[in-house]
Design a protein around this motif. Sequence first.
Motif, PDB file in Angstrom:
ATOM      1  N   ASP A   6       3.546   3.812 -12.201  1.00 43.48           N
ATOM      2  CA  ASP A   6       2.718   4.663 -11.338  1.00 43.48           C
ATOM      3  C   ASP A   6       3.354   4.843  -9.962  1.00 43.48           C
ATOM      4  N   LYS A   7       3.898   3.760  -9.426  1.00 42.21           N
ATOM      5  CA  LYS A   7       4.489   3.861  -8.088  1.00 42.21           C
ATOM      6  C   LYS A   7       5.749   4.731  -8.115  1.00 42.21           C
ATOM      7  N   ALA A   8       6.462   4.734  -9.257  1.00 40.80           N
ATOM      8  CA  ALA A   8       7.641   5.590  -9.376  1.00 40.80           C
ATOM      9  C   ALA A   8       7.224   7.062  -9.360  1.00 40.80           C
ATOM     10  N   HIS A   9       6.148   7.394 -10.075  1.00 43.13           N
ATOM     11  CA  HIS A   9       5.625   8.766 -10.070  1.00 43.13           C
ATOM     12  C   HIS A   9       5.169   9.160  -8.662  1.00 43.13           C
ATOM     13  N   GLU A  48       0.829  -1.202   0.000  1.00 41.57           N
ATOM     14  CA  GLU A  48       0.000   0.000   0.000  1.00 41.57           C
ATOM     15  C   GLU A  48       0.865   1.253   0.000  1.00 41.57           C
ATOM     16  N   CYS A  49       0.464   2.236  -0.778  1.00 37.91           N
ATOM     17  CA  CYS A  49       1.169   3.523  -0.810  1.00 37.91           C
ATOM     18  C   CYS A  49       0.627   4.411   0.307  1.00 37.91           C
ATOM     19  N   ASN A  50       1.438   4.695   1.289  1.00 34.19           N
ATOM     20  CA  ASN A  50       1.033   5.603   2.359  1.00 34.19           C
ATOM     21  C   ASN A  50       2.257   6.325   2.902  1.00 34.19           C
ATOM     22  N   GLN A  51       2.041   7.209   3.835  1.00 35.84           N
ATOM     23  CA  GLN A  51       3.115   8.061   4.328  1.00 35.84           C
ATOM     24  C   GLN A  51       4.202   7.296   5.084  1.00 35.84           C
ATOM     25  N   SER A  52       3.891   6.079   5.540  1.00 37.26           N
ATOM     26  CA  SER A  52       4.894   5.310   6.283  1.00 37.26           C
ATOM     27  C   SER A  52       5.993   4.752   5.375  1.00 37.26           C
ATOM     28  N   VAL A  53       5.747   4.735   4.064  1.00 43.60           N
ATOM     29  CA  VAL A  53       6.733   4.207   3.111  1.00 43.60           C
ATOM     30  C   VAL A  53       7.930   5.147   3.028  1.00 43.60           C
ATOM     31  N   THR A  54       9.138   4.586   3.135  1.00 36.84           N
ATOM     32  CA  THR A  54      10.367   5.385   3.038  1.00 36.84           C
ATOM     33  C   THR A  54      11.072   5.191   1.700  1.00 36.84           C
ATOM     34  N   HIS A  55      10.929   4.002   1.102  1.00 31.99           N
ATOM     35  CA  HIS A  55      11.608   3.683  -0.150  1.00 31.99           C
ATOM     36  C   HIS A  55      10.638   2.983  -1.100  1.00 31.99           C
ATOM     37  N   VAL A  56      10.705   3.341  -2.354  1.00 33.85           N
ATOM     38  CA  VAL A  56       9.968   2.634  -3.398  1.00 33.85           C
ATOM     39  C   VAL A  56      10.991   1.920  -4.270  1.00 33.85           C
ATOM     40  N   VAL A  57      10.806   0.620  -4.411  1.00 36.18           N
ATOM     41  CA  VAL A  57      11.755  -0.199  -5.174  1.00 36.18           C
ATOM     42  C   VAL A  57      11.115  -0.562  -6.505  1.00 36.18           C
ATOM     43  N   SER A  58      11.799  -0.229  -7.587  1.00 31.07           N
ATOM     44  CA  SER A  58      11.218  -0.450  -8.908  1.00 31.07           C
ATOM     45  C   SER A  58      12.317  -0.698  -9.939  1.00 31.07           C
ATOM     46  N   LEU A  59      11.985  -1.488 -10.957  1.00 35.90           N
ATOM     47  CA  LEU A  59      12.928  -1.733 -12.046  1.00 35.90           C
ATOM     48  C   LEU A  59      12.929  -0.589 -13.052  1.00 35.90           C
ATOM     49  N   GLU A  60      11.811   0.137 -13.128  1.00 33.11           N
ATOM     50  CA  GLU A  60      11.674   1.212 -14.105  1.00 33.11           C
ATOM     51  C   GLU A  60      11.173   2.488 -13.437  1.00 33.11           C
ATOM     52  N   ALA A  61      11.481   3.608 -14.083  1.00 30.83           N
ATOM     53  CA  ALA A  61      11.089   4.902 -13.521  1.00 30.83           C
ATOM     54  C   ALA A  61       9.752   5.397 -14.059  1.00 30.83           C
ATOM     55  N   GLY A  62       9.163   4.670 -15.005  1.00 26.85           N
ATOM     56  CA  GLY A  62       7.934   5.162 -15.625  1.00 26.85           C
ATOM     57  C   GLY A  62       6.658   4.578 -15.063  1.00 26.85           C
TER      58      GLY A  62
END
Length: 412
Positions: free
Chosen positions: A371-374, A355-369
């Motif tokens: 939705d979660k990267a944005h 879940e995307c919320n304020q407690s998240v400190t890092h987003v791990v992704s293979l690509e920058a494009g």
Amino acid sequence: MEKRGKEKRLVMEMRGREIGEKKEKEGEEEKEEEEGDDGRKDIFCDIFSFSLCLVSKRHKVEAFEEIRGSTVCPHPASLGGLCVLCGKQEVDGSAVPFGYVLKALKIGSQELARLRRANLKSLLQKKKLYLVLDLDHTLLNSTRFRDISPDEGFLMNQTDSLEDIPKGSLFKLDSMCMLTKLRPFVRTFLKEASDMFEMYIYTMGEQSYALEMARLLDPEEVYFNSKVISQSDCTQRHQKVWSKHKENLILMERYHFFASSGRHFGLNYKSLSELSRDEVESEGAVSAILKVLKRVHQSFFNSDNKDNLLGRDVRLSLDMFRSPSELAQGIRTFGSEVLGERLMAEQLGAKCTTECNQSVTHVVSLEAGTDKAHWAWKRGKFLVHPRWIEAENYFWKRQPEEAFELEPPKKP
């Protein structure tokens, strides 16, 4: 006079020959008495001379006398299916093959346990532990001539001489149609690690390949000697060998110097050789692991209770340095399409969420494009590649996010 002199010399020669033959015969009889049991004593004592046992010759003979005095032969070891002590057919179905030490050698489970205890006691007295090292992608990287990519062709003319192995790192092995590259810092690693560990080489390659790699790593036979375990000595592959001993396993970042190595693992980016660069010795994985091993060794032997070395467990020292407080504590990640990285992050102490919320400190992704990267970019969260998690694991310490950050995503 001349004839009599010749006769005298002939008699002396014959007498000398008789005396020599008599002494030789007496020597053989004496030798047979010492050996006993058709010379099997020497054969049996020899099995204690292998690299897995460091006890003295006196102890070897005492052990033999103890076993020989028993009414039932315990079949401690066999060569070619025959017990080295009584000569009968091997009956211990649990005997373990030690072909890498001597062809057709098997050691019985009870004898193996005794040898292990004796060897471990001797090893601990020297303040050493065991260290089994994988070859491929750990200490070195090899590729066949036919698998060399066009961007790597220049390497064929930049190999080092096999006449001066200690000074080289890239070798052309014509007999195997292969190029081998030693990992940066590996010679320093072996030299320093040998003061703390008795080291073995392990590989799923053929024995001929394993021995050739051992020659490149240890041309003076200082570190390994006969302690090279190859495919013919193994029954399982890769980490499955350690499935029951995962707590003893230290994973390292794979060394992909050649393009074929990366392709084998499904990697699409260019190899180190194609980029005309290599790992930095002082900052590479081998250097990092040496620091960990030094800390583990120090922790194991610097305990307050110095009289109970045999009762200690090195896994406790390893667990201490794997503590989340030193790695990923306080990190809450979102994403990572790769299940392995998510599990790895959790083992390091990070909290993973979907879940995307304020407690998240890092987003791990293979690509920058994505939705979660944005989402991460808009909210000022760290946006990192999964290799950041891998580096945390392999280097056993927090890694700077900046080195693994993805480029800012383009606006949709």
